[in-house]
Design a protein around this motif. Sequence first.
Motif, PDB file in Angstrom:
ATOM      1  N   VAL A 178      48.392  45.664  45.288  1.00  0.00           N
ATOM      2  CA  VAL A 178      47.181  45.792  44.700  1.00  0.00           C
ATOM      3  C   VAL A 178      46.631  44.873  43.798  1.00  0.00           C
ATOM      4  O   VAL A 178      45.454  44.553  43.558  1.00  0.00           O
ATOM      5  CB  VAL A 178      46.762  47.239  44.363  1.00  0.00           C
ATOM      6  N   GLU A 179      47.711  44.548  42.446  1.00  0.00           N
ATOM      7  CA  GLU A 179      47.050  43.834  41.906  1.00  0.00           C
ATOM      8  C   GLU A 179      46.995  42.181  42.209  1.00  0.00           C
ATOM      9  O   GLU A 179      45.916  41.232  41.774  1.00  0.00           O
ATOM     10  CB  GLU A 179      48.319  43.914  40.628  1.00  0.00           C
ATOM     11  N   LEU A 180      47.904  41.733  42.955  1.00  0.00           N
ATOM     12  CA  LEU A 180      48.021  40.492  43.486  1.00  0.00           C
ATOM     13  C   LEU A 180      46.644  40.275  44.336  1.00  0.00           C
ATOM     14  O   LEU A 180      46.051  39.412  44.330  1.00  0.00           O
ATOM     15  CB  LEU A 180      49.253  40.073  44.427  1.00  0.00           C
ATOM     16  N   LYS A 181      46.407  41.200  45.219  1.00  0.00           N
ATOM     17  CA  LYS A 181      45.097  41.129  46.186  1.00  0.00           C
ATOM     18  C   LYS A 181      43.694  40.868  45.301  1.00  0.00           C
ATOM     19  O   LYS A 181      43.115  40.180  45.410  1.00  0.00           O
ATOM     20  CB  LYS A 181      45.065  42.579  46.945  1.00  0.00           C
ATOM     21  N   LYS A 182      43.856  41.795  44.075  1.00  0.00           N
ATOM     22  CA  LYS A 182      42.520  41.803  43.285  1.00  0.00           C
ATOM     23  C   LYS A 182      42.512  40.230  42.393  1.00  0.00           C
ATOM     24  O   LYS A 182      41.482  39.674  42.649  1.00  0.00           O
ATOM     25  CB  LYS A 182      42.742  42.763  41.956  1.00  0.00           C
ATOM     26  N   MET A 183      43.840  39.837  42.000  1.00  0.00           N
ATOM     27  CA  MET A 183      43.669  38.387  41.535  1.00  0.00           C
ATOM     28  C   MET A 183      43.290  37.433  42.439  1.00  0.00           C
ATOM     29  O   MET A 183      42.356  36.457  42.328  1.00  0.00           O
ATOM     30  CB  MET A 183      45.153  38.066  41.020  1.00  0.00           C
ATOM     31  N   ALA A 184      44.102  37.339  43.830  1.00  0.00           N
ATOM     32  CA  ALA A 184      43.608  36.316  44.675  1.00  0.00           C
ATOM     33  C   ALA A 184      42.135  36.276  45.033  1.00  0.00           C
ATOM     34  O   ALA A 184      41.401  35.549  45.359  1.00  0.00           O
ATOM     35  CB  ALA A 184      44.293  36.685  46.146  1.00  0.00           C
ATOM     36  N   GLU A 185      41.502  37.718  45.182  1.00  0.00           N
ATOM     37  CA  GLU A 185      40.141  37.912  45.593  1.00  0.00           C
ATOM     38  C   GLU A 185      39.225  37.354  44.704  1.00  0.00           C
ATOM     39  O   GLU A 185      37.912  36.712  44.926  1.00  0.00           O
ATOM     40  CB  GLU A 185      39.616  39.123  46.242  1.00  0.00           C
ATOM     41  N   ASN A 186      39.845  37.168  43.290  1.00  0.00           N
ATOM     42  CA  ASN A 186      38.818  36.838  42.250  1.00  0.00           C
ATOM     43  C   ASN A 186      38.957  35.292  42.147  1.00  0.00           C
ATOM     44  O   ASN A 186      37.889  34.442  41.914  1.00  0.00           O
ATOM     45  CB  ASN A 186      39.140  37.462  40.890  1.00  0.00           C
ATOM     46  N   LEU A 187      40.174  34.722  42.267  1.00  0.00           N
ATOM     47  CA  LEU A 187      40.350  33.213  41.999  1.00  0.00           C
ATOM     48  C   LEU A 187      40.232  32.314  43.257  1.00  0.00           C
ATOM     49  O   LEU A 187      39.695  31.351  43.214  1.00  0.00           O
ATOM     50  CB  LEU A 187      41.922  32.978  41.882  1.00  0.00           C
ATOM     51  N   CYS A 188      40.241  33.120  44.674  1.00  0.00           N
ATOM     52  CA  CYS A 188      39.940  32.197  45.628  1.00  0.00           C
ATOM     53  C   CYS A 188      38.550  32.152  46.059  1.00  0.00           C
ATOM     54  O   CYS A 188      37.790  33.467  46.453  1.00  0.00           O
ATOM     55  CB  CYS A 188      40.985  32.607  46.766  1.00  0.00           C
ATOM     56  N   ASN A 189      37.820  31.118  46.495  1.00  0.00           N
ATOM     57  CA  ASN A 189      36.624  30.897  46.999  1.00  0.00           C
ATOM     58  C   ASN A 189      36.633  30.639  48.490  1.00  0.00           C
ATOM     59  O   ASN A 189      36.650  29.550  48.771  1.00  0.00           O
ATOM     60  CB  ASN A 189      35.636  30.033  46.188  1.00  0.00           C
ATOM     61  N   LEU A 190      36.795  31.795  49.353  1.00  0.00           N
ATOM     62  CA  LEU A 190      37.108  31.572  50.651  1.00  0.00           C
ATOM     63  C   LEU A 190      35.847  30.945  51.548  1.00  0.00           C
ATOM     64  O   LEU A 190      35.898  30.464  52.569  1.00  0.00           O
ATOM     65  CB  LEU A 190      37.470  32.823  51.328  1.00  0.00           C
ATOM     66  N   GLY A 191      34.907  30.908  50.943  1.00  0.00           N
ATOM     67  CA  GLY A 191      33.586  30.482  51.346  1.00  0.00           C
ATOM     68  C   GLY A 191      33.568  28.921  51.320  1.00  0.00           C
ATOM     69  O   GLY A 191      32.880  28.139  52.141  1.00  0.00           O
ATOM     70  N   THR A 192      34.361  28.369  50.462  1.00  0.00           N
ATOM     71  CA  THR A 192      34.373  26.965  50.385  1.00  0.00           C
ATOM     72  C   THR A 192      35.601  26.453  51.395  1.00  0.00           C
ATOM     73  O   THR A 192      36.834  26.784  50.934  1.00  0.00           O
ATOM     74  CB  THR A 192      34.829  26.553  48.834  1.00  0.00           C
ATOM     75  N   LYS A 193      35.536  25.885  52.190  1.00  0.00           N
ATOM     76  CA  LYS A 193      36.500  25.706  53.346  1.00  0.00           C
ATOM     77  C   LYS A 193      36.911  24.337  53.148  1.00  0.00           C
ATOM     78  O   LYS A 193      36.182  23.442  52.954  1.00  0.00           O
ATOM     79  CB  LYS A 193      35.923  25.965  54.735  1.00  0.00           C
ATOM     80  N   VAL A 194      38.303  24.044  53.260  1.00  0.00           N
ATOM     81  CA  VAL A 194      38.742  22.630  53.439  1.00  0.00           C
ATOM     82  C   VAL A 194      39.516  22.522  54.736  1.00  0.00           C
ATOM     83  O   VAL A 194      39.889  23.480  55.353  1.00  0.00           O
ATOM     84  CB  VAL A 194      39.707  22.410  52.172  1.00  0.00           C
ATOM     85  N   TYR A 195      39.766  21.184  55.100  1.00  0.00           N
ATOM     86  CA  TYR A 195      40.306  21.051  56.431  1.00  0.00           C
ATOM     87  C   TYR A 195      41.682  20.348  56.335  1.00  0.00           C
ATOM     88  O   TYR A 195      42.351  20.164  57.271  1.00  0.00           O
ATOM     89  CB  TYR A 195      39.588  20.119  57.324  1.00  0.00           C
TER      90      TYR A 195
END
Length: 165
Positions: A105-122
């Motif tokens: 649950v802590e890792l999920k919160k951290m990852a959702e805050n840090l990662c901008n999944l809308g910015t896609k890379v290839y």
Amino acid sequence: MYWMKYKTWAEGCSVQDKFFKVLKVQDPQAREATLEEQYQHIDFVSKLGTIDVKGKERANRRMQTSSDIQWIEFRGNTGQPGWIYGSQDFIAFERNYGFILVKTVELKKMAENLCNLGTKVYKSTEALYKGYSRKDRKDLLSMVRMEDILELPYKILKYDIEDLI
């Protein structure tokens, strides 16, 4: 099953075997997960809770493993929720000295805050804090630095040479 042919699958089994030996020292009653539990991203069940084990990662398949980065799976190959949304209590990350256990649950919160999944890379090597999907798959991944994970509360299960024999 098609995924069993991959080198990374075999490496994962070796990491899980190592983890189980270390875990059994802490909890002799610990057990491997049932197939049904594995579908919930659980590898082991112990008095500590349910645990999903992750080995050292690579930025891409041609690189060496690294203790500096960690892939986070937000969505799996077939589009199902990734392991970060699994039912496990803890994620165990392999380190050179043993494993660290972090509450999911802590890792999920951290990852959702840090990662901008809308910015896609290839390219996988550019996926630090960005969304990345592999060709012809429905997955969604991102990388974080291990130092980010080590900012969370964690428990260490150290290697003991005798545990690994």
